[in-house]
Design an enzyme around this catalytic site. Structure first.
Site, mmCIF file in Angstrom:
data_model
loop_
_atom_site.group_PDB
_atom_site.id
_atom_site.type_symbol
_atom_site.label_atom_id
_atom_site.label_comp_id
_atom_site.label_asym_id
_atom_site.label_seq_id
_atom_site.Cartn_x
_atom_site.Cartn_y
_atom_site.Cartn_z
ATOM 1 N N GLU A 263 0.817 -1.205 0.000
ATOM 2 C CA GLU A 263 0.000 0.000 0.000
ATOM 3 C C GLU A 263 0.854 1.261 0.000
ATOM 4 O O GLU A 263 2.009 1.263 0.445
ATOM 5 C CB GLU A 263 -0.944 -0.008 1.192
ATOM 6 C CG GLU A 263 -0.255 -0.206 2.510
ATOM 7 C CD GLU A 263 -1.244 -0.545 3.623
ATOM 8 O OE1 GLU A 263 -1.973 -1.544 3.478
ATOM 9 O OE2 GLU A 263 -1.268 0.181 4.614
ATOM 10 N N CYS B 78 3.595 8.591 0.555
ATOM 11 C CA CYS B 78 4.193 7.691 1.547
ATOM 12 C C CYS B 78 4.213 6.302 0.911
ATOM 13 O O CYS B 78 3.168 5.799 0.484
ATOM 14 C CB CYS B 78 3.360 7.692 2.830
ATOM 15 S SG CYS B 78 3.938 6.491 4.055
ATOM 16 N N CYS C 1 6.536 -6.869 7.275
ATOM 17 C CA CYS C 1 7.710 -6.311 7.949
ATOM 18 C C CYS C 1 8.191 -7.317 8.989
ATOM 19 O O CYS C 1 7.385 -7.956 9.666
ATOM 20 C CB CYS C 1 7.369 -4.979 8.622
ATOM 21 S SG CYS C 1 8.807 -4.224 9.425
ATOM 22 N N CYS D 50 7.158 -4.661 15.603
ATOM 23 C CA CYS D 50 6.717 -3.672 16.591
ATOM 24 C C CYS D 50 5.311 -4.074 17.058
ATOM 25 O O CYS D 50 4.443 -4.352 16.222
ATOM 26 C CB CYS D 50 6.697 -2.270 15.979
ATOM 27 S SG CYS D 50 8.310 -1.766 15.356
ATOM 28 N N CYS E 262 1.900 -2.574 15.553
ATOM 29 C CA CYS E 262 1.857 -2.290 14.115
ATOM 30 C C CYS E 262 1.180 -3.400 13.317
ATOM 31 O O CYS E 262 1.535 -4.574 13.431
ATOM 32 C CB CYS E 262 3.276 -2.092 13.603
ATOM 33 S SG CYS E 262 3.334 -1.864 11.815
ATOM 34 N N HIS F 60 10.005 5.664 19.640
ATOM 35 C CA HIS F 60 8.796 5.169 20.316
ATOM 36 C C HIS F 60 8.943 4.940 21.822
ATOM 37 O O HIS F 60 7.955 4.684 22.500
ATOM 38 C CB HIS F 60 8.273 3.876 19.681
ATOM 39 C CG HIS F 60 8.062 3.960 18.209
ATOM 40 N ND1 HIS F 60 7.692 5.116 17.565
ATOM 41 C CD2 HIS F 60 8.189 3.017 17.232
ATOM 42 C CE1 HIS F 60 7.590 4.899 16.265
ATOM 43 N NE2 HIS F 60 7.889 3.640 16.033
ATOM 44 N N CYS G 148 -0.304 2.207 8.852
ATOM 45 C CA CYS G 148 0.391 1.345 7.906
ATOM 46 C C CYS G 148 -0.034 -0.109 8.064
ATOM 47 O O CYS G 148 -0.183 -0.616 9.149
ATOM 48 C CB CYS G 148 1.898 1.500 8.017
ATOM 49 S SG CYS G 148 2.626 0.798 9.483
HETATM 50 S S1 SF4 Z 1 6.260 0.094 12.832
HETATM 51 FE FE1 SF4 Z 1 5.566 -1.672 11.611
HETATM 52 S S2 SF4 Z 1 6.379 -1.310 9.555
HETATM 53 FE FE2 SF4 Z 1 7.513 0.036 10.957
HETATM 54 S S3 SF4 Z 1 9.326 -1.159 11.559
HETATM 55 FE FE3 SF4 Z 1 7.757 -1.573 13.115
HETATM 56 S S4 SF4 Z 1 6.713 -3.456 12.409
HETATM 57 FE FE4 SF4 Z 1 7.846 -2.594 10.662
#
Ligand code: SF4
Length: 357
Positions: free
Chosen positions: A86, A99, A106, A110, A113, A212, A329
């Site tokens: 996306e 973006c 990924c 995280c 996410c 974060h 995301c």
């Molecule tokens: S926030 Fe999501 S996309 Fe970004 S590095 Fe962490 S797991 Fe990957």
């Protein structure tokens, strides 16, 4: 987009055509927004027909196009192998920002996410990265140009450095979209070795580091890769990026209600960033259905920002664009794939979360 002008020129030469037609083809795509070969009127008809039968301008197709009430466009693109990524176009006053994603899924995990819920499937190719930008640019009225590009979609950007930098270099070249490197921001969760490699490449791209959390213990909880790399090493690598590139680093901080949005964390973040020529970008979390994290209150955001400002740090709070269209995301892709899986009779209930990128 999967071949360079040089490779396409060589293909043309093998078939008895002049290689300079490759430059014409790419000019049609980048400058005149052509999405097929048929209308490229200064390219010989026979060559156009051969191109039509051997290539497509884009290797991806648009699976979904959503438009939010605030005008934000979100595309879900399907790659030739059926995988989906996306990308988003945001319009604000005189800025037109895209973006883009760098990976399918990924691998960083995280905990808040959506993109990381199923791990990483593969890196995107150089062409797939360039195509996201071109497809989004083609949504703009003819008189408008893209002003900014942020690499903050699905995936850990620096885990795909070998395809990302050639893609960005192409977009920024005169033969591409001619964007200034300083208008491009690469976001990373913080991979110190790759950050140093990028610093040594002598480019002017901006770097945004997704922090974060201000302490090792909290970051270990929220950003699992931190247990391997360490917050200190990430901040040191960011300092090196600034020293070598001269570009001020932005530290992204997704604020999770009741978890990292307190005054204690604000003071610890201020301690960490004090005396740096850096910028802190606070991102109130955009909740993801099924994930156990909440948006911070407006008061918590205001107080957190106030602590950083009182310490004379450069700080901003990101406005959320496109909340109505799954703009966090990985959400659009996840919803799309959940739909496909439900249709196949499987349950896909998961728990995790996502930043507002
Ligand atoms: S926030 Fe999501 S996309 Fe970004 S590095 Fe962490 S797991 Fe990957």
């Amino acid at each position: 987009m999967e071949v360079s002008p040089g490779d396409l020129g060589a293909w043309m030469t093998e078939r008895g055509h002049r290689p300079y037609h490759a430059r014409q083809v790419f000019r049609w795509v980048f400058e005149r927004r052509a999405e097929s070969f048929g209308g490229m009127s200064d390219v010989p008809m026979r060559l156009r027909e051969e191109l039509e039968s051997a290539w497509t301008v884009f290797s991806t197709t648009v699976a979904t196009h959503q438009v939010a009430p605030d005008g934000t466009d979100k595309l879900l693109l399907e790659c030739s192998d059926g995988r989906r990524v996306e990308c988003v176009l945001m319009a604000e006053q005189d800025r037109r920002t895209v973006c883009i994603s760098t990976q399918v899924g990924c691998g960083m995990g995280c905990v808040f996410c959506a993109s990381g819920l199923r791990g990483v499937e593969r890196n995107l190719t150089r062409g797939e990265i360039v195509e996201q930008v071109v497809r989004l640019r083609n949504l703009l009225p003819p008189e408008e140009r893209l002003t900014n590009l942020v690499v903050m979609g699905m995936g850990e950007s620096l885990a795909n450095l070998d395809n990302l930098i050639p893609a960005l270099d192409w977009i920024c070249s005169p033969g591409g979209l001619g964007m200034g490197q300083r208008r491009v921001t690469i976001s990373t969760v913080g991979l110190p070795e790759k950050m140093r490699k990028l610093a040594a490449m002598d480019r002017s791209y901006n770097l945004a580091v997704s922090l974060h959390a201000p302490t090792e213990a909290l970051r270990d909880r929220l950003v699992p890769i931190n247990a391997k790399v360490g917050l200190r090493a990430v901040v040191d690598a960011a300092d090196e990026y600034f020293r070598r590139s001269g570009r001020r680093v932005t530290f992204e901080y997704v604020m999770l209600g009741g978890i990292n949005d307190g005054l204690a964390e604000a003071r610890e973040l201020a301690d960490l960033l004090e005396a740096k020529k850096a910028h802190a970008n606070l991102i109130p979390y955009n909740p993801v259905p099924g994930l156990p994290f909440e948006r911070p209150t407006a008061e918590a955001v205001r107080r957190f920002e106030g602590v950083l400002k009182a310490r004379r740090l450069s700080v901003s709070v990101r406005k959320t664009k496109g909340r109505e269209i799954d703009a966090a995301c990985g959400q659009l892709r996840r919803r799309s794939e959940d739909g496909r899986e439900v249709a196949m009779g499987r349950s896909t209930a998961r728990v995790g979360s996502s930043p507002d990128s």
